[in-house]
Design a protein around this motif. Sequence first.
Motif, mmCIF file in Angstrom:
data_model
loop_
_atom_site.group_PDB
_atom_site.id
_atom_site.type_symbol
_atom_site.label_atom_id
_atom_site.label_comp_id
_atom_site.label_asym_id
_atom_site.label_seq_id
_atom_site.Cartn_x
_atom_site.Cartn_y
_atom_site.Cartn_z
ATOM 1 N N TYR A 162 -1.807 6.916 7.697
ATOM 2 C CA TYR A 162 -2.411 5.634 7.322
ATOM 3 C C TYR A 162 -2.278 5.394 5.817
ATOM 4 N N TYR A 163 -2.427 6.442 5.008
ATOM 5 C CA TYR A 163 -2.326 6.277 3.561
ATOM 6 C C TYR A 163 -0.995 5.616 3.192
ATOM 7 N N PHE A 164 0.103 6.137 3.759
ATOM 8 C CA PHE A 164 1.416 5.571 3.427
ATOM 9 C C PHE A 164 1.600 4.207 4.079
ATOM 10 N N ALA A 165 1.049 4.031 5.284
ATOM 11 C CA ALA A 165 1.164 2.735 5.952
ATOM 12 C C ALA A 165 0.443 1.649 5.157
ATOM 13 N N HIS A 166 -0.664 2.008 4.518
ATOM 14 C CA HIS A 166 -1.420 1.012 3.750
ATOM 15 C C HIS A 166 -0.554 0.404 2.653
ATOM 16 N N PHE A 167 0.175 1.241 1.936
ATOM 17 C CA PHE A 167 0.957 0.746 0.808
ATOM 18 C C PHE A 167 2.318 0.184 1.227
ATOM 19 N N LEU A 168 2.957 0.795 2.221
ATOM 20 C CA LEU A 168 4.325 0.429 2.572
ATOM 21 C C LEU A 168 4.417 -0.630 3.663
ATOM 22 N N ILE A 169 3.376 -0.775 4.494
ATOM 23 C CA ILE A 169 3.427 -1.723 5.608
ATOM 24 C C ILE A 169 2.334 -2.779 5.497
ATOM 25 N N ILE A 170 1.083 -2.335 5.383
ATOM 26 C CA ILE A 170 -0.049 -3.271 5.446
ATOM 27 C C ILE A 170 -0.066 -4.210 4.246
ATOM 28 N N LEU A 171 0.066 -3.642 3.009
ATOM 29 C CA LEU A 171 0.001 -4.497 1.819
ATOM 30 C C LEU A 171 1.081 -5.579 1.800
ATOM 31 N N PRO A 172 2.372 -5.249 2.073
ATOM 32 C CA PRO A 172 3.382 -6.324 2.084
ATOM 33 C C PRO A 172 3.104 -7.398 3.134
ATOM 34 N N ILE A 173 2.595 -6.975 4.304
ATOM 35 C CA ILE A 173 2.298 -7.966 5.353
ATOM 36 C C ILE A 173 1.141 -8.857 4.927
ATOM 37 N N ILE A 174 0.075 -8.248 4.409
ATOM 38 C CA ILE A 174 -1.081 -9.030 3.963
ATOM 39 C C ILE A 174 -0.666 -10.025 2.887
ATOM 40 N N SER A 175 0.208 -9.599 1.970
ATOM 41 C CA SER A 175 0.642 -10.478 0.889
ATOM 42 C C SER A 175 1.279 -11.756 1.421
ATOM 43 N N ARG A 176 1.882 -11.670 2.606
ATOM 44 C CA ARG A 176 2.591 -12.815 3.175
ATOM 45 C C ARG A 176 1.694 -13.690 4.048
ATOM 46 N N ILE A 177 0.809 -13.074 4.813
ATOM 47 C CA ILE A 177 0.080 -13.843 5.830
ATOM 48 C C ILE A 177 -1.341 -14.208 5.417
ATOM 49 N N GLU A 178 -1.870 -13.555 4.389
ATOM 50 C CA GLU A 178 -3.264 -13.791 4.022
ATOM 51 C C GLU A 178 -3.446 -15.174 3.392
ATOM 52 N N ARG A 179 -4.573 -15.805 3.712
ATOM 53 C CA ARG A 179 -4.935 -17.087 3.106
ATOM 54 C C ARG A 179 -6.138 -16.853 2.196
ATOM 55 N N PRO A 180 -5.902 -16.715 0.893
ATOM 56 C CA PRO A 180 -7.012 -16.419 -0.025
ATOM 57 C C PRO A 180 -8.028 -17.552 -0.093
ATOM 58 N N MET A 218 -8.835 -10.441 3.818
ATOM 59 C CA MET A 218 -8.117 -9.404 4.573
ATOM 60 C C MET A 218 -7.890 -8.163 3.718
ATOM 61 N N TYR A 219 -7.469 -8.385 2.498
ATOM 62 C CA TYR A 219 -7.213 -7.259 1.602
ATOM 63 C C TYR A 219 -8.489 -6.465 1.350
ATOM 64 N N LYS A 220 -9.612 -7.154 1.192
ATOM 65 C CA LYS A 220 -10.873 -6.461 0.924
ATOM 66 C C LYS A 220 -11.212 -5.517 2.073
ATOM 67 N N TRP A 221 -11.019 -5.978 3.296
ATOM 68 C CA TRP A 221 -11.326 -5.145 4.460
ATOM 69 C C TRP A 221 -10.451 -3.892 4.463
ATOM 70 N N PHE A 222 -9.156 -4.059 4.238
ATOM 71 C CA PHE A 222 -8.248 -2.910 4.241
ATOM 72 C C PHE A 222 -8.453 -2.015 3.023
ATOM 73 N N PHE A 223 -8.934 -2.584 1.923
ATOM 74 C CA PHE A 223 -9.255 -1.752 0.760
ATOM 75 C C PHE A 223 -10.325 -0.735 1.117
ATOM 76 N N TRP A 224 -11.375 -1.178 1.791
ATOM 77 C CA TRP A 224 -12.445 -0.241 2.150
ATOM 78 C C TRP A 224 -11.992 0.754 3.205
ATOM 79 N N VAL A 225 -11.057 0.360 4.053
ATOM 80 C CA VAL A 225 -10.472 1.328 4.991
ATOM 81 C C VAL A 225 -9.699 2.396 4.213
ATOM 82 N N LEU A 226 -8.980 1.978 3.151
ATOM 83 C CA LEU A 226 -8.258 2.943 2.322
ATOM 84 C C LEU A 226 -9.225 3.901 1.644
#
Length: 428
Positions: free
Chosen positions: A384-402, A347-355
């Motif tokens: 989106y730039y601010f949403a990536h760091f303040l919203i998306i990253l914290p959510i991904i950290s919780r729900i992602e299954r590495p 999940m993080y990889k996908w959003f990284f390329w969006v960033l």
Amino acid sequence: MSFPWAEHYAPKHPFMRWMDEKLPLPRLVYNAVGAGYPVPRNLNYFWNFGVLAGAALGIQILTGIILAMHYAANAGVAFDSVEHIMRDVNSGWLLRYAHANGASFFFIVVYLHIFRGLFYGSYKAPREMVWLLGVVIFLLMMATAFMGYVLPWGQMSFWGAQVITGFFSAIPVVGEPIRVWLLGGFAPDNAALNRFFSLHYLLPFVIAAVIVLHIWALHIPGSNNPTGVEVKGPQDTVPFHPYYTAKDGFGLGVFLLCFSLLLFFAPNALGHPDNYIPANPLSTPAHIVPEWYFWPFYAILRAFTVNFLWVPAKLWGVVAMFAAIALLFFLPWIDRSPVRSANYRPMYKWFFWVLVADVILLGFIGKSPAEEPYVRIGQFAAAYYFAHFLIILPIISRIERPLALPNSITESVLHGEAEEAAPLGQQA
């Protein structure tokens, strides 16, 4: 981190033994970039960019010192002194173009270095201090580059200084006094040019000092690697020399080749033609833009067009522009995932390329005129730039299954070699 299996420095020549006893500089170099510094064995070419950034800084300092011998920091003759360097000084055109394009290449390799850190999680513990010092270097680079852009005293230099320093006037009560203090007057002139020249000459040496701290902080935990797995033993490492000195040497050759192609065949490709016009305070350019490496942050600044909560839009823009960089300081604590590398975080990889795409889009908006549809697109991109760091990253950290991590660096290397060898075996 202490590596007990690292090869220890043992000089054999009597002079080197005496030198090691009195001034252990060879030991320091040996332990920093020699066989005494074990490095993960799986580093790829994205780990070249730190060395390339150091090479770019060296080019900037060397050419800058020589250029300073011929430059005159006076509003009346600054533009003419630059033309004198270009036309009359032996190889002056080469020095000036190398310095101007060297700044662009410095930012290119640093941006790639930052995005590599984001992809492979190099900002995570135990390397937080390495990341924080890197962001400090980035801020010092931006300040140095801005002041250097003012020195040629062309149209874009003058009006860029006018616009950038004008940001401070948006701060209530103290903003305008700060702006006057920075400029030494009410508009860019001799005082501002002298101050910017002095600081532009000084700051690269400050950057070099912080780079020493950056490398020092790196040598305590050791380098990160593409798996994000920590070193388990000597089987996971190789000496920095000769393995990575050779790899860095190849990368440096490619860097210098690309730099030479731009320097000799398109030296003005990354500049602005208006800066070949002498500064004229009575004639405003049709479209004022900073250098390309500031475009994403300039787009964020311009994204605010409406006053909100009794705060002027200009102040919101200034706050957002600085906050876009300040966010990077808090990244080690924003991203709470225990896994570092995006190779194991789907999940993080996908959003990284969006960033990455979003930052490129912000750069395009920053160079475009302040009109529709660019303003509206810039607003969405900035949000989106601010949403990536303040919203998306914290959510991904919780729900992602590495994905499952390898047990060691060696296991990942040997697994990769086995995958490459399998098709060959099938063909046989």
